[in-house]
Scaffold this motif. Structure first.
Motif, mmCIF file in Angstrom:
data_model
loop_
_atom_site.group_PDB
_atom_site.id
_atom_site.type_symbol
_atom_site.label_atom_id
_atom_site.label_comp_id
_atom_site.label_asym_id
_atom_site.label_seq_id
_atom_site.Cartn_x
_atom_site.Cartn_y
_atom_site.Cartn_z
ATOM 1 N N CYS A 122 21.584 14.231 -1.311
ATOM 2 C CA CYS A 122 22.416 15.236 -1.987
ATOM 3 C C CYS A 122 23.690 15.461 -1.177
ATOM 4 O O CYS A 122 24.799 15.523 -1.724
ATOM 5 N N LYS A 123 23.508 15.607 0.138
ATOM 6 C CA LYS A 123 24.660 15.836 1.014
ATOM 7 C C LYS A 123 25.667 14.702 0.885
ATOM 8 O O LYS A 123 26.871 14.918 0.904
ATOM 9 N N LYS A 124 25.158 13.496 0.713
ATOM 10 C CA LYS A 124 26.031 12.313 0.626
ATOM 11 C C LYS A 124 26.807 12.242 -0.687
ATOM 12 O O LYS A 124 27.956 11.822 -0.706
ATOM 13 N N VAL A 125 26.140 12.653 -1.791
ATOM 14 C CA VAL A 125 26.822 12.511 -3.094
ATOM 15 C C VAL A 125 27.725 13.703 -3.415
ATOM 16 O O VAL A 125 28.632 13.595 -4.242
ATOM 17 N N LEU A 126 27.475 14.832 -2.757
ATOM 18 C CA LEU A 126 28.207 16.048 -3.144
ATOM 19 C C LEU A 126 29.726 15.991 -2.999
ATOM 20 O O LEU A 126 30.434 16.436 -3.916
ATOM 21 N N GLY A 135 28.996 16.718 -11.839
ATOM 22 C CA GLY A 135 27.844 16.114 -11.162
ATOM 23 C C GLY A 135 26.561 16.843 -11.478
ATOM 24 O O GLY A 135 26.571 18.027 -11.833
ATOM 25 N N HIS A 136 25.465 16.130 -11.371
ATOM 26 C CA HIS A 136 24.152 16.725 -11.654
ATOM 27 C C HIS A 136 23.149 16.120 -10.675
ATOM 28 O O HIS A 136 23.012 14.902 -10.594
ATOM 29 N N ILE A 137 22.463 16.999 -9.961
ATOM 30 C CA ILE A 137 21.399 16.569 -9.046
ATOM 31 C C ILE A 137 20.076 16.979 -9.675
ATOM 32 O O ILE A 137 19.899 18.145 -10.061
ATOM 33 N N VAL A 138 19.163 16.027 -9.797
ATOM 34 C CA VAL A 138 17.860 16.304 -10.421
ATOM 35 C C VAL A 138 16.773 15.964 -9.403
ATOM 36 O O VAL A 138 16.659 14.812 -8.979
ATOM 37 N N ASN A 139 16.020 16.963 -8.997
ATOM 38 C CA ASN A 139 14.933 16.735 -8.044
ATOM 39 C C ASN A 139 13.599 16.779 -8.784
ATOM 40 O O ASN A 139 13.301 17.754 -9.472
ATOM 41 N N ILE A 140 12.831 15.705 -8.624
ATOM 42 C CA ILE A 140 11.521 15.646 -9.295
ATOM 43 C C ILE A 140 10.465 16.262 -8.367
ATOM 44 O O ILE A 140 10.164 15.737 -7.288
ATOM 45 N N GLY A 141 9.959 17.397 -8.791
ATOM 46 C CA GLY A 141 8.955 18.117 -8.007
ATOM 47 C C GLY A 141 7.565 17.843 -8.529
ATOM 48 O O GLY A 141 7.242 16.725 -8.940
#
Ligand SMILES: NC(=O)c1ccc[n+]([C@@H]2O[C@H](COP(=O)([O-])OP(=O)(O)OC[C@H]3O[C@@H](n4cnc5c(N)ncnc54)[C@H](OP(=O)(O)O)[C@@H]3O)[C@@H](O)[C@H]2O)c1
Length: 265
Positions: A122-126, A135-141
């Motif tokens: 996430c830090k890298k793409v932000l 942008g959209h970050i999707v975390n699979i929990g």
């Protein structure tokens, strides 16, 4: 609403049970995919199954737990698609064991893969997502990220952390156009689950979904911009009950925990 078509997506865990189905359904939506796994062989197999022009997919052989691997992902996305609009953190590992029997190395590996690497990605793409105003970050929990499960302590703890990270990052980015989603499936029929887990699940009558159905639900959640989504009923209700009355869930899971103990290694 998020339109998936023509989105440039980094998909980690692409060669796993859920990842393969996500990849198939995303190419059907005309997305451009950076498919990430540590195995080029598995990536090539997956590419052979995808019904899309080869220019829409980029195979990225990388270990997300290494700095070089994460840089590889960024470099490949820039080369293939001049950037990225979405990161789906799907890669994950799990052990079914008592804490006492789990090695220190495995505890660390579970945290590196399920929490630290997704945070570092996430830090890298932000910076790029913020610069392009999109942008959209999707975390699979997992349901296990809201209900602590006996014999899955490291995995459960890692998913609790991923859920907390998703909430904190969402609030940190609230004034920006970058969205953060946390989507939590219940058990899914994939090789993440060992044969011991399948035997235990059968005896305790645990609900297990098919990966294509779960991938469909995940994409629906992304399209509808869900911030937090718990898949499956009654598991989504148990998540709420556990948050308010954990003592009740302690009692309700005691007999299940005893059965499950028979199957741990
Ligand atoms: N299956 C379930 O019951 C279930 C339920 C709820 C939530 N989930 C979550 O859904 C996600 C996907 O699970 P799944 O069932 O599809 O798992 P899976 O079939 O075991 O696939 C795991 C994926 O993660 C990748 N991976 C693991 N470590 C990696 C690393 N260090 N670097 C790069 N890639 C790595 C694997 O790729 P390579 O091995 O090819 O590198 C593979 O593509 C996970 O986050 C899991 O926690 C699963």
């Amino acid at each position: 609403m998020t339109k998936l078509s023509e989105q440039r997506i980094i998909l980690t865990g692409a060669t796993g049970g859920i990842g393969i189905e996500l990849a198939k359904q995303l190419v059907a939506q005309d997305c451009k995919l950076g498919l990430v796994s540590r195995s080029l062989e598995k990536l090539e197999q997956l590419a052979g199954q995808l019904k899309t022009d080869k220019k829409n997919i980029c195979l990225i052989c990388a270990d997300i737990t290494s700095a070089e691997g994460r840089q590889e992902i960024i470099d490949n996305m820039e080369k293939a698609f001049h950037g990225y609009d979405m990161l789906i953190n799907t890669a994950g590992i799990m052990d079914f064991t008592s804490l006492i029997d789990q090695s220190d190395e495995r505890i660390e590996a579970v945290f590196q893969t399920n929490v630290i690497a997704p945070m570092q990605l996430c830090k890298k793409v932000l910076p790029y997502m913020l610069a392009q105003n999109k942008g959209h970050i999707v975390n699979i929990g997992s349901t296990f990220g809201s209900i602590g499960f006996a014999w899955f302590t490291s995995y459960s703890t890692s998913k609790f952390a991923l859920r907390g990270f998703s909430q904190a990052l969402r609030r940190e980015l609230a004034e920006t156009p970058v969205k953060v989603s946390y989507i939590a499936p219940r058990a899914v029929k994939t090789s993440l689950n060992s044969s011991a887990v399948y035997k235990m699940a059968k005896e305790v009558k645990m609900n297990m979904d098919n990966p294509d159905f779960v991938a469909k639900q995940i994409l629906q959640s992304i399209i509808k911009d869900h911030k937090e989504k718990y898949l499956g009923f009654p598991e989504s209700l148990f998540v709420r009950i556990n948050a308010i009355l954990p003592g009740l869930v302690d009692m309700a899971t005691r007999s299940q925990n005893k059965i499950a103990q028979k199957y741990i290694r």
